[in-house]
Design a protein around this motif. Structure first.
Motif, PDB file in Angstrom:
ATOM      1  N   GLN A  61       0.838  -1.168   0.065  1.00 38.29           N
ATOM      2  CA  GLN A  61      -0.015   0.177  -0.055  1.00 38.29           C
ATOM      3  C   GLN A  61       0.903   1.349  -0.200  1.00 38.29           C
ATOM      4  O   GLN A  61       1.602   1.121   0.741  1.00 38.29           O
ATOM      5  N   ILE A  62       0.460   2.168  -0.917  1.00 40.49           N
ATOM      6  CA  ILE A  62       1.211   3.307  -0.616  1.00 40.49           C
ATOM      7  C   ILE A  62       0.144   4.435  -0.630  1.00 40.49           C
ATOM      8  O   ILE A  62      -0.850   4.564  -1.158  1.00 40.49           O
ATOM      9  N   VAL A  63       0.273   5.197   0.612  1.00 42.23           N
ATOM     10  CA  VAL A  63      -0.983   6.080   0.987  1.00 42.23           C
ATOM     11  C   VAL A  63      -0.523   7.313   1.282  1.00 42.23           C
ATOM     12  O   VAL A  63       0.560   7.827   1.702  1.00 42.23           O
ATOM     13  N   LEU A  64      -1.191   8.445   1.015  1.00 40.89           N
ATOM     14  CA  LEU A  64      -1.116   9.701   1.175  1.00 40.89           C
ATOM     15  C   LEU A  64      -2.294  10.320   1.674  1.00 40.89           C
ATOM     16  O   LEU A  64      -3.492  10.039   1.338  1.00 40.89           O
ATOM     17  N   ARG A  65      -2.054  11.067   2.699  1.00 43.83           N
ATOM     18  CA  ARG A  65      -3.111  11.731   3.590  1.00 43.83           C
ATOM     19  C   ARG A  65      -2.667  13.380   3.860  1.00 43.83           C
ATOM     20  O   ARG A  65      -1.731  13.539   3.948  1.00 43.83           O
ATOM     21  N   ASP A  66      -3.696  14.008   3.617  1.00 45.09           N
ATOM     22  CA  ASP A  66      -3.724  15.459   3.571  1.00 45.09           C
ATOM     23  C   ASP A  66      -4.743  15.798   4.515  1.00 45.09           C
ATOM     24  O   ASP A  66      -5.821  16.018   4.112  1.00 45.09           O
ATOM     25  N   SER A  67      -4.346  16.387   5.825  1.00 43.24           N
ATOM     26  CA  SER A  67      -5.711  16.885   6.702  1.00 43.24           C
ATOM     27  C   SER A  67      -6.178  18.015   6.284  1.00 43.24           C
ATOM     28  O   SER A  67      -7.290  18.170   6.457  1.00 43.24           O
TER      29      SER A  67
ATOM     30  N   ARG B 191       6.968   9.997   4.700  1.00 41.01           N
ATOM     31  CA  ARG B 191       7.271  11.448   4.384  1.00 41.01           C
ATOM     32  C   ARG B 191       6.052  12.216   5.042  1.00 41.01           C
ATOM     33  O   ARG B 191       4.855  11.717   5.050  1.00 41.01           O
TER      34      ARG B 191
ATOM     35  N   TYR C  46       1.840  11.215  -6.557  1.00 37.18           N
ATOM     36  CA  TYR C  46       1.854  12.633  -6.945  1.00 37.18           C
ATOM     37  C   TYR C  46       1.270  12.780  -8.538  1.00 37.18           C
ATOM     38  O   TYR C  46       1.265  13.975  -8.767  1.00 37.18           O
TER      39      TYR C  46
ATOM     40  N   ALA D 180      17.346   7.983  -1.756  1.00 34.84           N
ATOM     41  CA  ALA D 180      15.877   8.456  -2.179  1.00 34.84           C
ATOM     42  C   ALA D 180      15.445   9.514  -1.523  1.00 34.84           C
ATOM     43  O   ALA D 180      14.240  10.014  -1.641  1.00 34.84           O
TER      44      ALA D 180
ATOM     45  N   GLU E 293       5.816  -0.649   2.649  1.00 34.00           N
ATOM     46  CA  GLU E 293       6.892  -1.988   2.075  1.00 34.00           C
ATOM     47  C   GLU E 293       8.175  -1.649   1.788  1.00 34.00           C
ATOM     48  O   GLU E 293       9.210  -2.273   2.059  1.00 34.00           O
ATOM     49  N   HIS E 294       8.390  -0.192   1.432  1.00 36.93           N
ATOM     50  CA  HIS E 294       9.649   0.304   0.851  1.00 36.93           C
ATOM     51  C   HIS E 294      10.250   1.145   2.245  1.00 36.93           C
ATOM     52  O   HIS E 294      11.265   1.825   1.958  1.00 36.93           O
TER      53      HIS E 294
ATOM     54  N   ARG F  44       7.980   4.385  -8.733  1.00 38.75           N
ATOM     55  CA  ARG F  44       7.103   4.369  -7.430  1.00 38.75           C
ATOM     56  C   ARG F  44       7.436   5.473  -6.403  1.00 38.75           C
ATOM     57  O   ARG F  44       6.355   5.913  -5.795  1.00 38.75           O
ATOM     58  N   ASN F  45       8.461   5.946  -6.199  1.00 42.23           N
ATOM     59  CA  ASN F  45       8.672   6.944  -5.447  1.00 42.23           C
ATOM     60  C   ASN F  45       7.780   8.320  -5.370  1.00 42.23           C
ATOM     61  O   ASN F  45       7.355   8.963  -4.641  1.00 42.23           O
TER      62      ASN F  45
ATOM     63  N   ASP G  26       9.291   3.949   2.941  1.00 36.58           N
ATOM     64  CA  ASP G  26       9.346   5.224   2.391  1.00 36.58           C
ATOM     65  C   ASP G  26       8.024   6.156   3.163  1.00 36.58           C
ATOM     66  O   ASP G  26       6.953   6.060   2.842  1.00 36.58           O
TER      67      ASP G  26
ATOM     68  N   SER H  23       0.340  16.620   6.295  1.00 41.24           N
ATOM     69  CA  SER H  23       0.388  15.714   4.913  1.00 41.24           C
ATOM     70  C   SER H  23       0.965  14.630   5.064  1.00 41.24           C
ATOM     71  O   SER H  23       2.430  14.868   5.755  1.00 41.24           O
ATOM     72  N   ALA H  24       0.829  13.418   5.055  1.00 43.08           N
ATOM     73  CA  ALA H  24       1.518  12.382   5.143  1.00 43.08           C
ATOM     74  C   ALA H  24       1.531  11.266   4.104  1.00 43.08           C
ATOM     75  O   ALA H  24       0.465  11.131   3.298  1.00 43.08           O
ATOM     76  N   TYR H  25       2.636  10.810   3.691  1.00 42.47           N
ATOM     77  CA  TYR H  25       2.737   9.720   2.654  1.00 42.47           C
ATOM     78  C   TYR H  25       3.458   8.491   3.202  1.00 42.47           C
ATOM     79  O   TYR H  25       4.466   8.512   3.902  1.00 42.47           O
ATOM     80  N   SER H  26       3.054   7.386   2.724  1.00 41.20           N
ATOM     81  CA  SER H  26       3.603   6.242   3.405  1.00 41.20           C
ATOM     82  C   SER H  26       3.418   5.041   2.462  1.00 41.20           C
ATOM     83  O   SER H  26       2.598   4.662   1.864  1.00 41.20           O
ATOM     84  N   ASP H  27       4.800   4.430   2.053  1.00 42.79           N
ATOM     85  CA  ASP H  27       5.029   3.234   1.284  1.00 42.79           C
ATOM     86  C   ASP H  27       5.687   2.433   2.312  1.00 42.79           C
ATOM     87  O   ASP H  27       6.775   2.267   2.283  1.00 42.79           O
TER      88      ASP H  27
ATOM     89  N   TRP I 126       0.208  18.898   0.208  1.00 46.17           N
ATOM     90  CA  TRP I 126       0.687  17.587  -0.029  1.00 46.17           C
ATOM     91  C   TRP I 126       1.729  17.313  -1.370  1.00 46.17           C
ATOM     92  O   TRP I 126       2.473  16.561  -1.287  1.00 46.17           O
TER      93      TRP I 126
ATOM     94  N   LEU J  66       5.205  16.574  -0.507  1.00 45.81           N
ATOM     95  CA  LEU J  66       5.592  15.108  -0.176  1.00 45.81           C
ATOM     96  C   LEU J  66       6.313  14.585  -1.084  1.00 45.81           C
ATOM     97  O   LEU J  66       7.076  13.663  -1.143  1.00 45.81           O
ATOM     98  N   ALA J  67       6.148  15.022  -2.424  1.00 48.18           N
ATOM     99  CA  ALA J  67       6.927  14.473  -3.737  1.00 48.18           C
ATOM    100  C   ALA J  67       8.360  14.691  -3.427  1.00 48.18           C
ATOM    101  O   ALA J  67       9.261  13.977  -3.964  1.00 48.18           O
TER     102      ALA J  67
END
Lengths: 402, 874
Positions: free
Chosen positions: A334-340, B762, A389, B783, B757-758, A384-385, B760, B751-755, B800, B803-804
């Motif tokens: 899962q890659i998740v992004l949240r922005d309150s 932010r 976005y 990275a 598995e890797h 992926r990184n 990663d 703002s939060a980012y999560s991978d 957000w 976060l990139a």
């Protein structure tokens, strides 16, 4: 002699079909019979109309068309599929060479007493919207049953109209068919911020009346929500009665093949009333595709036929964009992004370095790209990184790294 | 706006600067075109001086045990503590530890109070760490601590030997002067003797990359060579020196091959140096910390001086042994007697001198012997013998060797007073009483640079908070002790007049340090005093010291000092060398606040030879640990082929305020030179190992990040906040969890980012539309977002999209090469590709290298490497 094409139902599916036919070379003489007073308007925009964000004019889907006769306010109730003739409620007959059933669906009302009381209604048509517009709203409370697309759209309109609005939903997650639980809760927060209240994991037990009008509902936990207006929006049922009467095979919906053919020769069905591959259809994208396939088929233009694809769900609820494509398997990566601050939520699902699912709430930019990536099964390791976005950022970063 | 001439507070070059002051703010600092030291030039640190001022991080009020107190209470407390400590434990239980950052006036009153009125000679200074071996060598050779050269000699000499000096970085303005002189005179030869190939080697005709600590072999061998090749100035030796035969005897038959082997040199190159030296009359040997910070530093300095005396190359234009000091007022401190083994005004501890100073001061409690030198002084405190310690304007917890011992000393000492302008330093955290001292720009006084030029530092703005100049704090204490009549100075001019008078007191040519003529300066003349080189005698004699071949020994002859070279013994994997970086100063209390000064070198790093790194399994940027029996440091690996195998270089600037385990003094044993007491800061040994890292991180934060508990962190100032790099053995998820508390902030949007598995992770959090922190964690440091982008976060709109971790709009300019004009490597490479083929052309195109010039060696290196790539491609 020109072939007569009869279309029963004047909803959006019909509008798409007519648009598609217009792009083909054909010599059909087309008659559209609809039971509403209005024809081929954009039902998706009804909540905006209710909210005062669009006018009725904005809802028109078609320009004037030659060779198409519209007969509104007329309900077809019987079919003779051998003789190829349809009969309306008031006895008119409509002989045809080809028949398209686009009868749509209806909102299911629960089997609770009181669903026909005054103040209890559905929100499905322009007529419903007009009726709601006539209501006194100041200080009034509305309860919407169902937090699917329909219910939320309605709730958005009702809030805008001035109702204090509460949505009751059986599932703990709103839009649970489209969203994962976190996406649902993000959307819920956004909607709450816009004034919609929610009673989740709750179902209607009883409707209470006062003086012949809905006054409150009781929920399964015994709690009571007082309301002046009760709106049902908990699921739709394909309208298959007419097809059945004509001896056309139907299950939940009218059964069709890849060319939208029913079990009777010369009879086709599309849109919300049909069923293909044990699936029903409620979203715009597959229905447009059905319209395209059918129009080509009817005009003898080669077509690959309709197939079940994972059509991405693309919605805007109360101004909040929702996009969902592929599977949201929680066992995958899962890659998740949240922005309150903006209420934005995105989740990408990755398996074996391939994107398999995406859900976007609050900003659907990039959705089409994700669908493409899902469909094509590309290896996304290099992207992926910055995948989440969107395409521009991901490709710029790839470029910067190169 | 007003303009005011003053003197730069950084290195011993002592550049004149012109400050533009608007209201209560110094808005700009430029070089003073009329100052003899720099003629208008400034290095990047000096150029950024205005940015170091302001309230940020300043100590504003006296604090007793962490509580704010009044000055009156603070002075009372000190006076009481001093009196009680002396009564209970005797005068030798009190000590002062001063600094080359103090002005001569501050130094003078501190020294006078301790040595004349409190009866303790335990007053030493951080100049002990910087040049005390040169002082000791000067005294042994000349009878007095005299620097016999001026910067003009660097212009006029034909051979310049630079020993243990990376002047390109540590004394950039002098270095640029040398560069200009070489350009004017292409026949001028420059030899650099240094175990590292540094930026200074850029202009060297010959670099002798010696083994660490082997300098004395080079010069002892040289003396033999001079003797064997009839290059001795027999007449000078006979008339003005003694000791040559003994010295030659001590050296014995040290031949070129032995020297070459001991030093790890090619005999052909060594021979080339020897013959250049033998054949060049106008030779200057400039030596610096690389020679002095050694267990045999005094001998090394004398080995250098011996060659000059034997060839008579001293006291003449373009010739002489030239010690370049590190601090702005190391020389002034020596002049007033700020070292424990000096009395005052270049006088020692002979009964006649003690008597003379006692009479001049009318001192009741005159000391009769030298006190404890820095390392011994702190050791005594650690042993419980020093009960009261007053530290001024220095950070010994960072700068002294064996930090753990220093920490024990500060903890054990009963009462520690720290006067400083900065609230948070590694030393200040141990203080019982903290006193806000007025820093550069907020006080008046004089400093003396490496060429004996006395310049005024002038007050530009009013002191911040309740800060007071040190001379005033000290005299307030003296007065509170009942010594008002001896310490009744209305202003620093009065202190200076007394200091000048003492230098001339019963002098009559017996002491070179004589500024007696300045004892009559009026307050106004002092205010307007132009830079002036001592001696400034009352009798119109304006001859340079040593020009007449007369020395300040009993018999008037210089001493050629017999000595036997020794090599330090390496015990562990790798030897540790230490020193300054180009854009930082000391423990970064000032320069660490200026974003652009952290662009050349950002995070705490350890430079090693690429092969050693490979052997330890390390590549550029990895986290490495150097450890020995004393302690440990952790830093990012920088590969430097200019460092010989088996060696490492660690900068001295990092304290606990800017990094974890970044204090190189943790690795340095408290080994000192037996004569000078100067610690061997340039040589230690340690084992090197890779530190496994599971999580790398970059954190931008508006306020300094409290990262204690993270395996490695290092912080720099960036615009509008701080940037901290972190590395940890735990997973990013665990590190994120750990940092949560440190980064917690109410009322913020996140703002939060999560991978996951890797690994990663932010997060960008903001408050009222401003970013409060941005956190990027990843198992792979490559990275992480680039520093250049992270440094702009204060200016970015939160969202957000950040976060990139990069912005495609803002081009990354690469590693900062020119700090003055903020020109990065990428821009330079682009300009080279576009046709700029020389340093000058790059300067025309980008301005890089056109101000302080200290990046020119790096510009050349880039030009060379780009050229090489083109050639290879072709």
């Amino acid at each position: 002699m020109k072939q007569r094409l009869l279309i029963v139902g004047a909803g959006m599916a019909t509008a798409y079909l007519l648009q598609q036919l217009d792009q083909q070379i054909h010599d059909y003489c087309i008659t559209v019979v609809g039971d509403e007073e209005d024809v081929c308007y954009n039902r998706v925009l009804l909540s905006n109309l209710l909210a005062g964000e669009n006018s009725e004019d904005d809802l028109h889907m078609l320009q004037a068309m030659e060779r198409v006769q519209f007969i509104p306010g007329s309900r077809i109730t019987d079919l003779g599929t051998t003789a190829r003739i349809a009969f309306s409620e008031n006895g008119e007959s409509f002989p045809y060479d080809k028949l398209v059933l686009a009868t749509g669906s209806s909102v299911a009302r629960p089997d609770t007493d009181g669903t026909e009381l005054k103040g209890s209604m559905v929100f499905r048509s322009l007529a419903d919207a007009r009726e709601l517009h006539t209501l006194e709203t100041c200080g009034k409370r509305a309860v919407v049953i169902g937090a699917g697309l329909l219910g939320l759209e309605a709730a958005h309109g009702l809030v805008k109209l001035g109702f204090e609005t509460c949505v009751v939903h059986r599932n703990p997650v709103i839009m649970n068919r489209q969203l994962d639980s976190e996406g649902g809760s993000h959307l819920q927060q956004e909607l709450e911020a816009k004034g919609i209240a929610f009673r989740l994991s709750s179902s209607l037990k009883e409707i209470r009346a006062n003086d012949g009008r809905v006054s409150a509902i009781e929920l399964d936990d015994g709690s009571v929500e007082v309301c002046d207006l009760l709106l049902f929006a908990s699921g739709i049922v394909p309208n298959v009665q007419l097809a059945r009467r004509g001896g056309i095979d139907a299950d939940r919906g009218i059964l069709v093949d890849a060319y939208l053919r029913t079990s009777k020769p010369g009879v086709f069905a599309l849109g919300e009333c049909c069923e293909f591959g044990q699936q029903g259809f409620g979203l715009v994208a597959p229905i447009r595709r059905q319209a395209e396939v059918l129009a080509r088929y009817l005009c003898d233009t080669p077509t690959s036929g309709f197939a079940i694809e994972d059509y991405p769900t693309q919605l805007k609820i109360s101004g909040v964009d929702i996009y969902r494509a592929g599977e949201l398997d929680s066992d995958a990566e899962q890659i998740v992004l949240r922005d309150s601050a903006s209420g934005l939520y995105r989740r990408l699902v990755v398996r074996d370095n391939r994107l398999v699912g995406a859900v976007l709430v609050g900003d659907k930019r990039g959705g089409t790209w994700y669908s493409e990536l899902i469909r094509e099964g590309c290896d996304i390791s290099a992207l992926r990184n910055s995948l989440i976005y969107g395409k521009e950022v991901a490709e710029a970063q790839l470029g910067a790294a190169a | 706006m007003k303009e005011c001439n003053t003197t730069c507070p950084y290195c011993g070059v002592g550049c004149g600067v012109r400050a533009e002051v608007e209201g209560a703010k110094v808005i700009k600092v430029v070089g003073d075109g009329d100052h003899p030291a720099n003629a208008g030039r400034l290095c990047v640190k000096g150029t950024a001086l205005a940015e170091t001022l302001g309230d940020e991080g300043r100590l504003l009020h006296p604090q007793l045990a962490g509580e704010r107190v009044s000055w009156n209470h603070a002075i009372d407390t000190i006076a009481t503590k001093i009196r009680q400590t002396i009564e209970t434990h005797g005068p030798e239980s009190i000590a002062m530890y001063l600094s080359g950052q103090l002005l001569s006036e501050d130094y003078y009153v501190a020294n006078k109070l301790m040595k004349g009125f409190l009866g303790s000679a335990n007053v030493d200074t951080n100049s002990r760490l910087c040049m005390s071996s040169a002082v000791a060598a000067h005294k042994r050779a000349f009878g007095e601590d005299i620097v016999p050269c001026t910067y003009a000699d660097l212009d006029t000499c034909d051979l310049l030997v630079m020993v243990g000096s990376n002047a390109a970085w540590t004394h950039p303005v002098v270095y640029q002067r040398i560069v200009a002189a070489k350009k004017d005179n292409p026949d001028k030869r420059i030899v650099v003797i240094d175990p590292r190939r540094t930026a200074t080697c850029d202009i060297a005709d010959l670099h002798l990359q010696i083994k660490p600590g082997s300098d004395a072999y080079v010069f002892s061998g040289l003396l033999n060579h001079l003797q064997n090749n009839s290059a001795i100035d027999e007449e000078y030796v006979a008339r003005h020196t003694r000791g040559l035969p003994d010295t030659l005897a001590a050296i014995g038959d040290l031949d070129m091959d032995t020297v070459a082997e001991s030093c790890g040199l090619d005999p052909i190159e060594l021979n080339r140096f020897y013959s250049w030296y033998a054949n060049t009359d106008r030779t200057v040997t400039m030596f610096s910390q690389g020679v002095k910070q050694s267990a045999t530093g005094t001998d090394k300095c004398n080995a250098i001086i011996n060659c000059h005396l034997a060839t008579g190359r001293i006291g003449k234009s373009g010739a002489g042994p030239f010690s370049i000091t590190g601090q702005p007022n190391a020389m002034g401190g020596r002049e007033v007697g700020g070292l424990a083994n000096q009395l005052a005004a270049h006088m020692d501890f002979s009964p006649a001198e003690i008597d003379r100073v006692q009479r001049f001061w009318e001192a009741p409690d005159m000391i009769d012997a030298p006190g404890l030198k820095a390392v011994d002084l702190f050791q005594a405190a650690a042993d419980g013998k020093i009960k009261f310690l007053w530290i001024m304007a220095t950070n010994p917890a960072v700068s002294l060797p064996d930090s753990d011992m220093v920490k024990r000393a500060l903890e054990r000492c009963e009462f520690v007073v720290v006067s400083d302008c900065t609230e948070q330093t590694d030393t200040a955290t141990h203080a019982d009483l903290l006193l806000p001292a007025a820093p550069w720009g907020e006080k008046d006084g004089t400093v003396t640079n490496s060429e004996r030029v006395i310049s005024r530092q002038r007050k530009l703005v009013a002191p911040t908070g309740e800060a007071r100049p040190d001379w005033q704090i000290i005299t307030d204490v003296a007065q509170r002790l009942g010594l008002k009549q001896y310490f009744d100075y209305p202003n620093p001019a009065a202190v200076f007049r007394e200091h000048a008078a003492l230098s001339g007191f019963e002098n009559e040519g017996s002491r070179a340090f004589d500024i007696g003529a300045l004892a009559q300066l009026s307050d106004e003349e002092y205010a307007n005093m132009e830079p002036i080189r001592w001696p400034v005698r009352t009798n119109d004699d304006d001859s340079e010291p040593l020009a007449d071949g007369r020395f300040y020994t009993a018999d008037g002859r210089a001493k050629i000092v017999p000595l036997v070279p020794e090599l330090p013994q390496a015990q562990n994997d790798i030897t540790v060398n230490t020193g300054r970086l180009r854009d930082q100063w000391h423990s970064m209390t000032r320069t660490g606040r200026v974003p652009r000064l952290s662009q050349h070198r950002d995070f705490f790093s350890i430079s090693v030879n690429p092969e050693d790194a490979a052997k330890a399994g390390l590549v550029e940027g990895d986290l490495a640990q150097l450890e020995n029996s004393l302690g440990m440091v952790r830093g990012l690996v920088m590969l430097d082929p200019g460092i010989a195998r088996g060696q490492s270089f660690i900068p001295i600037h990092w304290s606990e305020q800017f990094s974890t385990l970044g204090k190189v003094s943790q690795l340095i044993p408290a080994v000192t030179d037996p004569v000078s007491g100067q610690p061997q800061s340039k040589f230690s040994c340690a084992n090197i190992a890779a530190v496994p890292v599971a999580c790398w991180g970059m954190v931008f934060s508006k306020d300094p990040l409290q990262a204690e508990g993270i395996d490695y962190w290092s912080r720099i100032a960036v615009k509008g906040g701080y940037l901290t790099i972190i590395a940890d053995g735990r997973s990013p998820a665990r590190v994120a969890e750990f940092l949560k508390q440190a980064l917690a902030d109410k009322k913020q949007s996140v703002s939060a980012y999560s991978d996951a598995e890797h690994g990663d992770l932010r997060e960008v959090s903001s408050n009222n539309g401003r970013i409060s922190h941005a956190l990027f964690l990843h198992p792979d440091r490559n990275a992480l977002p680039l520093r250049a982008w992270l440094s702009t976060l204060a200016d970015q709109t939160p969202g957000w999209e950040l976060l990139a971790g990069f912005s495609s709009e803002r081009p990354d300019t690469g590693k900062m090469i020119c700090s003055c004009w903020e020109v990065g490597e990428t821009e330079i490479v682009t300009a080279i590709a576009a046709g700029a083929s020389s340093v000058e052309a790059l300067g025309d195109a980008l301005k890089c290298g056109t101000q302080c010039g200290s990046c020119i060696p790096e510009l050349k290196a880039i030009l060379y490497s780009e050229d090489e790539q083109i050639r290879n491609a072709g």
